[in-house]
Design a protein around this motif. Sequence first.
Motif, PDB file in Angstrom:
ATOM      1  N   VAL A 262       0.764  -1.143  -0.153  1.00 46.70           N
ATOM      2  CA  VAL A 262      -0.037   0.077   0.026  1.00 46.70           C
ATOM      3  C   VAL A 262       0.717   1.308   0.226  1.00 46.70           C
ATOM      4  CG1 VAL A 262      -1.818   1.209   1.343  1.00 46.70           C
ATOM      5  CG2 VAL A 262      -1.857  -1.302   1.145  1.00 46.70           C
ATOM      6  N   LEU A 263       0.551   1.969  -0.935  1.00 51.53           N
ATOM      7  CA  LEU A 263       1.501   3.304  -1.033  1.00 51.53           C
ATOM      8  C   LEU A 263       0.308   4.381  -0.369  1.00 51.53           C
ATOM      9  CD1 LEU A 263       2.640   1.713  -3.244  1.00 51.53           C
ATOM     10  CD2 LEU A 263       3.534   3.684  -4.229  1.00 51.53           C
ATOM     11  N   LYS A 264       0.952   5.557   0.371  1.00 57.57           N
ATOM     12  CA  LYS A 264       0.216   6.447   0.826  1.00 57.57           C
ATOM     13  C   LYS A 264       0.301   7.847   0.201  1.00 57.57           C
ATOM     14  CE  LYS A 264       1.278   4.258   5.122  1.00 57.57           C
ATOM     15  NZ  LYS A 264       1.729   4.204   6.690  1.00 57.57           N
ATOM     16  N   PRO A 265      -0.650   8.731   0.360  1.00 56.34           N
ATOM     17  CA  PRO A 265      -0.565   9.870  -0.253  1.00 56.34           C
ATOM     18  C   PRO A 265       0.747  10.494   0.484  1.00 56.34           C
ATOM     19  CG  PRO A 265      -2.793   9.722   0.463  1.00 56.34           C
ATOM     20  CD  PRO A 265      -1.991   8.384   0.993  1.00 56.34           C
ATOM     21  N   LEU A 266       1.542  11.543  -0.438  1.00 56.09           N
ATOM     22  CA  LEU A 266       2.669  12.137   0.153  1.00 56.09           C
ATOM     23  C   LEU A 266       2.420  13.039   1.276  1.00 56.09           C
ATOM     24  CD1 LEU A 266       3.768  10.802  -2.663  1.00 56.09           C
ATOM     25  CD2 LEU A 266       5.079  12.962  -2.608  1.00 56.09           C
ATOM     26  N   GLU A 267       3.285  13.053   2.572  1.00 57.30           N
ATOM     27  CA  GLU A 267       2.796  13.917   3.669  1.00 57.30           C
ATOM     28  C   GLU A 267       3.590  15.220   3.207  1.00 57.30           C
ATOM     29  OE1 GLU A 267       4.688  11.820   6.942  1.00 57.30           O
ATOM     30  OE2 GLU A 267       3.295  10.267   6.852  1.00 57.30           O
TER      31      GLU A 267
END
Length: 425
Positions: free
Chosen positions: A154-159
């Motif tokens: 799972v890749l997350k939105p960039l912080e």
Amino acid sequence: MSLQPLAERLRPRTLDEYIGQKHLVGPDSILRRMIDSGRVSSFILWGPPGVGKTTLARIIANTTKSTFYTLSAVTSGVKDVREVIEQCRRDTQSMFSAGRPILFIDEIHRFSKSQQDSLLGAVENGTVTLIGATTENPSFEVIRPLLSRAQVYVLKPLEENDLRELLERAITTDELLSHRTVRVDQTEALFRYAGGDARKLLNILDLLEQSTPAGADIIIDDKVVTERLQENPQAYDKNGEMHYDIISAFIKSVRGSDPDAAVYWLARMIAGGEDPEFIARRMVILASEDIGLANPNAMLVANSTFDIIQKIGMPEGRIPLSQCAIYLAVSAKSNSAYKAIDAALAEVERSGNLPVPLHLRNAPTSLMKKLGYGEQYRYAHDYPGNFVRQQFRPDAIASTRFWNPGANPSEDVMRQRHESRWGKE
């Protein structure tokens, strides 16, 4: 190079240049260890747009010196898949091959079952290493045999820190921006509009650079960013993050029984050029998932709306879409059918292939009849009220409940009928 979009000019080539997803590619992380070992197994990258799925796949191929093939699920058919797999097979057998070829499939969730089936053999026997990318939950969109052969990451939105690092890199290293004076006074609007999407942030920077006269300072502040992006107040990226945000708001408004909110988000999608069949299709799903047995007519209304949209198109189609959205919003709600099938699937996953009770089995041959297949089965229509008590579940789950009726008039009637026959289990 300068004719390329900024997002392409700044695309990372190595893991050290890659921004974000530290849980996957940071020191001692799972993908970092896999890449460093040179033994990459098949996996699927699941995450929102613009978080580096395609870039990561290319970096892995470059780092491991693997031949890299790419297919788009939007434009490729089974024939294309087979041709690429055959080429990969030739590469694997070649004495000049550096390693197992990597096949990257963008938007793998759009592949049909037959297209996904065509990948299984090559993935299983090691002809290719499959890397899939999807914005949709693989549990629902990728066939189980393929999921069992590929890990899901799972890749997350960039912080915000990631976006800030990306902004600094663009300003200092890009061949165009690094030769201009860029003043960063405020970033709240820039980061908010980017929404964790690296590509979107770089596209905004591209817009600011192109719309600022040569020789003038490029100013990044909340006012400038908002003005440049809101020149078209109906802007709607139907292929990007806003697409997912607005359909999510629409579904949740209908589920939450707010017809005015539902119509507002419907209007936003229509004004933005969203595919009306996509909207209608989502309402068919919603009618079953969130309304279900509380009002079975909701499914008929939603399905009729989908048919009508196919027949009349837009702009007239906005009216039945609105009618359906309002009807679904004000309808009684129940997710008991949705929960029942998920509970049953979980039981199947837990207990495996439980044997069918003998009295329920088909007995087309004399041998099967001798073995007791179908024996003692009681035909419901031979009994008063067309009902007779008998066991229909495997012995191991004879008393397990999957369907729990919701608290609404329609299911109250169903509950009473059920309990009159089977009692309160």
